[in-house]
Write an enzyme that holds these catalytic residues in place. Structure first.
Site, mmCIF file in Angstrom:
data_model
loop_
_atom_site.group_PDB
_atom_site.id
_atom_site.type_symbol
_atom_site.label_atom_id
_atom_site.label_comp_id
_atom_site.label_asym_id
_atom_site.label_seq_id
_atom_site.Cartn_x
_atom_site.Cartn_y
_atom_site.Cartn_z
ATOM 1 N N HIS A 68 35.692 52.331 83.598
ATOM 2 C CA HIS A 68 36.999 51.426 83.533
ATOM 3 C C HIS A 68 37.085 50.408 83.562
ATOM 4 O O HIS A 68 38.244 49.894 84.330
ATOM 5 C CB HIS A 68 38.086 52.194 83.003
ATOM 6 C CG HIS A 68 38.960 51.671 82.516
ATOM 7 N ND1 HIS A 68 39.486 52.953 81.287
ATOM 8 C CD2 HIS A 68 39.849 50.524 82.173
ATOM 9 C CE1 HIS A 68 41.047 51.886 81.053
ATOM 10 N NE2 HIS A 68 41.127 51.114 80.898
ATOM 11 N N ASN A 84 34.898 52.359 78.606
ATOM 12 C CA ASN A 84 36.252 51.882 78.180
ATOM 13 C C ASN A 84 35.614 50.530 77.354
ATOM 14 O O ASN A 84 35.169 49.562 78.476
ATOM 15 C CB ASN A 84 37.266 52.109 79.199
ATOM 16 C CG ASN A 84 38.281 51.500 78.729
ATOM 17 O OD1 ASN A 84 39.290 52.293 77.636
ATOM 18 N ND2 ASN A 84 39.178 50.557 79.101
ATOM 19 N N GLU A 85 36.249 50.175 75.865
ATOM 20 C CA GLU A 85 36.527 49.135 75.498
ATOM 21 C C GLU A 85 35.065 48.332 75.539
ATOM 22 O O GLU A 85 35.703 47.303 76.871
ATOM 23 C CB GLU A 85 37.647 48.754 75.467
ATOM 24 C CG GLU A 85 39.355 49.305 75.248
ATOM 25 C CD GLU A 85 40.386 48.637 75.591
ATOM 26 O OE1 GLU A 85 40.028 47.598 75.972
ATOM 27 O OE2 GLU A 85 41.793 49.520 74.911
ATOM 28 N N GLN A 101 44.064 50.430 87.786
ATOM 29 C CA GLN A 101 45.343 49.477 87.724
ATOM 30 C C GLN A 101 46.208 50.612 88.098
ATOM 31 O O GLN A 101 47.448 50.391 88.146
ATOM 32 C CB GLN A 101 45.554 49.789 86.015
ATOM 33 C CG GLN A 101 44.082 49.207 85.928
ATOM 34 C CD GLN A 101 44.519 49.508 84.024
ATOM 35 O OE1 GLN A 101 44.072 49.904 83.132
ATOM 36 N NE2 GLN A 101 45.195 48.458 83.652
HETATM 37 C C1 FCB Z 1 43.830 48.738 77.299
HETATM 38 C C2 FCB Z 1 42.944 48.636 78.619
HETATM 39 C C3 FCB Z 1 44.212 48.995 79.407
HETATM 40 C C4 FCB Z 1 45.323 48.402 79.789
HETATM 41 C C5 FCB Z 1 46.158 48.439 78.071
HETATM 42 C C6 FCB Z 1 46.688 48.245 77.601
HETATM 43 O O1 FCB Z 1 42.756 47.097 76.263
HETATM 44 O O2 FCB Z 1 42.164 50.092 78.436
HETATM 45 O O3 FCB Z 1 43.399 49.760 80.714
HETATM 46 O O4 FCB Z 1 45.181 47.529 80.245
HETATM 47 O O5 FCB Z 1 44.580 47.885 77.244
#
Ligand code: FCB
Length: 405
Positions: free
Chosen positions: A125, A169-170, A21
């Site tokens: 990520h 990440n997520e 990003q």
């Molecule tokens: C999260 C992501 C991050 C960014 C935010 C706004 O879900 O981990 O990369 O995009 O949202």
């Protein structure tokens, strides 16, 4: 009358980013997908944003300007920073590792330490080398080995220099967008694949946890989990049943599966979802961000409270809003912190807050228009400008407390 809320001693304060990003000039599955989809995404938005908006390109050029950016973080009082390592730079071809790129990230870690910023290092990520996608990415169990090998390289090099590791990440956002909704690369809308990917990510995390511990038994390891506050409207039984189910699946399933393999919980929090008359997303939306996401700072309190069951330290590894005019950011940060403080005072062990994001950046399939940064980026000149809310955040950090009237 002012009330002062003090945060615990040694509380970590900072902001987060991710490689794709902000870095610029990457070559991975996303950059390929962006090229193929920019025109479609522009059209889908009725031309409101040109195709270039959807191409990450040089992004913020953080790859070469990280020192300048960390100077800003330091100037803003931060004592921690989260960033991610771009796998496609380290291993652009299967089995060929770039020592030069590994050294780049060593310099990044050292640049943070030199400024008194504790690094939170995310190993993955979302973006991947293209060769890994060609062989089926996380859909195939056998591929877990490749990811583990990459992580092992990194961890071996940086053990002792990094305390906080975030493996993934997520996972649920990635699997959901890429395999359930099919809107992110590889756009494979397939329920079986969705489940397979989640299962393999659980396995991957456990695997990497053990690898890291082998090199550094003192390392602190976790994932970053996007938890949502599902609210059962008026506490009605039907709404409560739905809440129980979705809480189990979205908020707790992954964490339950890895609970013996984590030293902290990284919480990324953005969403409140009110369930009313058996329907999701019945929010009041009194205030919304530029992206239309409801601004409901109370929700973080409920999410934190629900994480108490794990009895582990919690770091808020993302929380923020897109707000180009910076009109709600100060209010949002303060209100969120007030709610975090409330959770702390009820015994939730929160140890840090990392705002998303330090810089404006490339917001995945939305591209560049959402402005999440404490620091504004002029994408034409790449000039950085600190937003007023960032100075307010600095005051909070310096006082290690918030004053609320
Ligand atoms: C999260 C992501 C991050 C960014 C935010 C706004 O879900 O981990 O990369 O995009 O949202």
């Amino acid at each position: 009358m002012y009330k002062i809320f003090k945060f615990p001693k040694d509380f970590l304060w900072g902001a987060a980013t991710s490689a794709h990003q902000v870095e610029g000039s990457n070559h991975n599955d996303w950059t390929e997908w962006e090229k193929e989809n920019a025109a479609r995404l522009s059209k889908k938005n009725e031309g409101k944003y040109p195709p270039e908006n959807f191409i990450s390109g040089r992004a913020c050029d953080h790859y070469s300007r990280y020192e300048e950016d960390f100077d800003l973080a330091k100037k803003l009082g931060h004592n921690t920073h989260r960033f991610s390592i771009e796998w496609s730079r380290i291993e652009p071809e299967e089995g060929k590792f770039s020592e030069l790129e590994i050294e780049h990230y060593r310099s990044v870690i050292r640049a943070l330490r030199a400024r008194g910023l504790e690094p939170f290092v995310t190993l993955w990520h979302w973006t991947m080398p293209t060769w890994f996608v060609e062989i089926g990415a996380f859909e195939k169990r056998a591929n877990i080995e490749y990811f583990a090998r990459f992580c092992q390289r990194i961890v071996k090099k940086f053990s002792g220099e990094v305390t906080f590791w975030i493996t993934i990440n997520e996972p649920e956002i990635y699997a959901g967008n890429s395999y359930l909704k099919g809107v992110w690369p590889p756009q494979n809308k397939n329920f079986i694949s969705y489940i397979k990917v989640l299962t393999n990510l659980i396995k991957s995390h456990k695997n990497i946890y053990e690898i890291i511990k082998k090199y550094d038994s003192k390392a602190q390891i976790g994932i970053t989990k996007n938890n949502i506050y599902f609210e059962a409207y008026q506490n009605k039984i039907g709404n409560r049943i739905l809440k129980k189910f979705i809480d189990w699946w979205w908020n707790f399933y992954f964490l339950n599966r890895i609970k013996k393999y984590q030293d902290f919980i990284g919480l990324n929090h953005y969403f409140h979802n009110r369930i009313k008359n058996f329907k999701f997303n019945q929010n009041e939306n009194k205030k919304i961000s530029d992206m239309g996401w409801e601004l409901y700072p109370e929700s973080i309190y409920y999410v934190l409270r629900s994480l108490k069951r794990y009895n582990q330290p919690i770091y808020i590894t993302e929380n923020g809003l897109a707000d180009a005019e910076d009109k709600n950011r100060e209010w949002f940060i303060k209100e969120s912190l007030k709610n975090i403080h409330k959770a702390i005072s009820e015994g939730v062990d929160v140890r840090g807050y990392l705002y998303w994001s330090l810089l404006d950046n490339f917001e995945w399939d939305k591209g560049f228009w959402p402005r999440f940064g404490l620091v504004e980026i002029n994408y034409r000149t790449l000039e950085r400008r600190i937003r007023p809310s960032a100075w307010e955040y600095k005051k909070i950090i310096e006082a290690n407390s918030i004053e609320i009237s």
